[in-house]
Enzyme design. Sequence first.
Site, PDB file in Angstrom:
ATOM      1  N   ASP A 154       6.799 -11.863  -1.715  1.00  0.00           N
ATOM      2  CA  ASP A 154       5.709 -11.443  -2.595  1.00  0.00           C
ATOM      3  C   ASP A 154       5.016 -12.674  -3.171  1.00  0.00           C
ATOM      4  O   ASP A 154       5.604 -13.762  -3.232  1.00  0.00           O
ATOM      5  CB  ASP A 154       6.293 -10.576  -3.714  1.00  0.00           C
ATOM      6  CG  ASP A 154       5.268 -10.161  -4.735  1.00  0.00           C
ATOM      7  OD1 ASP A 154       4.185  -9.704  -4.344  1.00  0.00           O
ATOM      8  OD2 ASP A 154       5.553 -10.305  -5.941  1.00  0.00           O
ATOM      9  N   ASP A 212       2.315 -12.772  -6.306  1.00  0.00           N
ATOM     10  CA  ASP A 212       2.163 -12.775  -7.762  1.00  0.00           C
ATOM     11  C   ASP A 212       3.465 -12.347  -8.445  1.00  0.00           C
ATOM     12  O   ASP A 212       4.030 -11.292  -8.149  1.00  0.00           O
ATOM     13  CB  ASP A 212       1.039 -11.830  -8.182  1.00  0.00           C
ATOM     14  CG  ASP A 212      -0.287 -12.188  -7.528  1.00  0.00           C
ATOM     15  OD1 ASP A 212      -0.345 -13.207  -6.816  1.00  0.00           O
ATOM     16  OD2 ASP A 212      -1.267 -11.430  -7.708  1.00  0.00           O
ATOM     17  N   CYS A 267      -2.764  -6.346   1.117  1.00  0.00           N
ATOM     18  CA  CYS A 267      -3.366  -5.022   0.960  1.00  0.00           C
ATOM     19  C   CYS A 267      -4.368  -5.091  -0.192  1.00  0.00           C
ATOM     20  O   CYS A 267      -3.990  -5.428  -1.316  1.00  0.00           O
ATOM     21  CB  CYS A 267      -2.303  -3.968   0.659  1.00  0.00           C
ATOM     22  SG  CYS A 267      -3.016  -2.370   0.174  1.00  0.00           S
ATOM     23  N   HIS A 312      -6.104  -2.562  -1.480  1.00  0.00           N
ATOM     24  CA  HIS A 312      -6.363  -1.239  -2.041  1.00  0.00           C
ATOM     25  C   HIS A 312      -5.690  -1.033  -3.398  1.00  0.00           C
ATOM     26  O   HIS A 312      -4.714  -1.699  -3.727  1.00  0.00           O
ATOM     27  CB  HIS A 312      -5.886  -0.158  -1.064  1.00  0.00           C
ATOM     28  CG  HIS A 312      -6.486  -0.270   0.295  1.00  0.00           C
ATOM     29  ND1 HIS A 312      -5.769  -0.675   1.403  1.00  0.00           N
ATOM     30  CD2 HIS A 312      -7.755  -0.058   0.727  1.00  0.00           C
ATOM     31  CE1 HIS A 312      -6.556  -0.684   2.461  1.00  0.00           C
ATOM     32  NE2 HIS A 312      -7.771  -0.326   2.082  1.00  0.00           N
ATOM     33  N   CYS A 363      -3.516   4.376   0.515  1.00  0.00           N
ATOM     34  CA  CYS A 363      -3.553   3.750   1.837  1.00  0.00           C
ATOM     35  C   CYS A 363      -2.145   3.695   2.433  1.00  0.00           C
ATOM     36  O   CYS A 363      -1.160   4.006   1.767  1.00  0.00           O
ATOM     37  CB  CYS A 363      -4.133   2.343   1.740  1.00  0.00           C
ATOM     38  SG  CYS A 363      -3.061   1.194   0.833  1.00  0.00           S
ATOM     39  N   CYS A 379      -0.987   0.789   3.762  1.00  0.00           N
ATOM     40  CA  CYS A 379      -0.567  -0.610   3.849  1.00  0.00           C
ATOM     41  C   CYS A 379      -0.078  -1.190   2.527  1.00  0.00           C
ATOM     42  O   CYS A 379       0.446  -2.307   2.491  1.00  0.00           O
ATOM     43  CB  CYS A 379      -1.704  -1.474   4.409  1.00  0.00           C
ATOM     44  SG  CYS A 379      -3.250  -1.400   3.482  1.00  0.00           S
ATOM     45  N   ASP A 389       9.393  -9.510  -7.153  1.00  0.00           N
ATOM     46  CA  ASP A 389       9.798  -9.263  -8.539  1.00  0.00           C
ATOM     47  C   ASP A 389       9.744  -7.799  -8.952  1.00  0.00           C
ATOM     48  O   ASP A 389      10.172  -7.458 -10.049  1.00  0.00           O
ATOM     49  CB  ASP A 389       8.928 -10.091  -9.491  1.00  0.00           C
ATOM     50  CG  ASP A 389       7.463  -9.668  -9.459  1.00  0.00           C
ATOM     51  OD1 ASP A 389       6.914  -9.535  -8.342  1.00  0.00           O
ATOM     52  OD2 ASP A 389       6.860  -9.486 -10.535  1.00  0.00           O
TER      53      ASP A 389
END
Length: 365
Positions: A10, A12, A93, A95, A101, A103, A130
């Site tokens: 990941d 952020d 992604c 969205h 969605c 994804c 996280d």
Amino acid sequence: MTQQPTLFIDRDGTLIDEPKTDFQIDSLEKLKFERNVIPALLKLKNRYRFVMVSNQDGLGTDSFPQEDFDKPHNAMLAVFRSQGIEFDDILICPHKPEDNCDCRKPKIKLLKKYIDKKLFDPADSFVIGDRPTDVQLAENLGIRALQYHPENLDWDMIAEKLLREPVADPKGLGQPRHAVVARKTKETDIKVEVWLDEAGVNQINTGIGFFDHMLDQIATHGGFRMNVSCKGDLHIDDHHTIEDVALALGAALKEAIGNKRGIQRFGFVLPMDECKAECALDLSGRPYFKFKAKFNRDKVGDFSTEMTEHFFQSIAYTLLATLHLSVKGDNAHHQIEALFKAFGRTLRQAIKIEGNEMPSSKGVL
């Protein structure tokens, strides 16, 4: 292309700090790297391929223009590249949740190529993130998750977990110290497996989130690896689950330690943080337990604070150990965590092998 050990990471809140104000990194001023992420990735890059997987709500819309995203994102990648860290793929992604969605994490459409072409090794690939959605993504991929937290599971700890190799024959003393204990009653169905001479990723699922985290603290600070699974009568309360896991864990540790030849036997720690936790342990073969703590609330998450004492009492009973525990502090969460960490650190000392002598004048423990 052969299957490769892969870390799906990941962005952020894991690689870089996620602002708690708007949860968007849309300027260079907001770009801040998580502590020790670069040294950790440098250690991991020779073993794992890195794939970044990130949800970026509304990317490319008026609420989050593409150019506002690109500037800090490209600066982040430039810093990583300057230190020798490359991502094989970056999957984003754009969205929002309401777009429904296919994804957006924890859904797996972004990773369809890796699934269809079998590009990752399920036995040695992980999702690092996280949020609970990262953990769910790992489950959907059929691999394990490491839920990053700057205090409880930081990048230093992640690197240590992933890179610690099994010690097949510690000190040349014969078989590795390993045990499996299964315990089934009308209230619980438990399996505990411990490896005292290797560290790594612990797989723990008791149905009690805070308890899972505390058990992980014992193994992490104890320097060993364990798997714990429990299906218990949580629709009634948490008592049987916590008590029976403790009994099974104590029995597994006792079996793995074996005849105790060469171990230190004793351990003592007095860690000082916002809480003062004290732990003294003697793997004496004689169960005795003393506990001193006061908690200012009944629950921490879904864990009953009164069960803390009962957990350690139960583990001392089946481990056949003398155990003294005490803690002072104002925050029940921190107090309990300090106790579990202190126990892990003390256990680490006591089970350490230093020779081949029996640590008792009686010649037996």
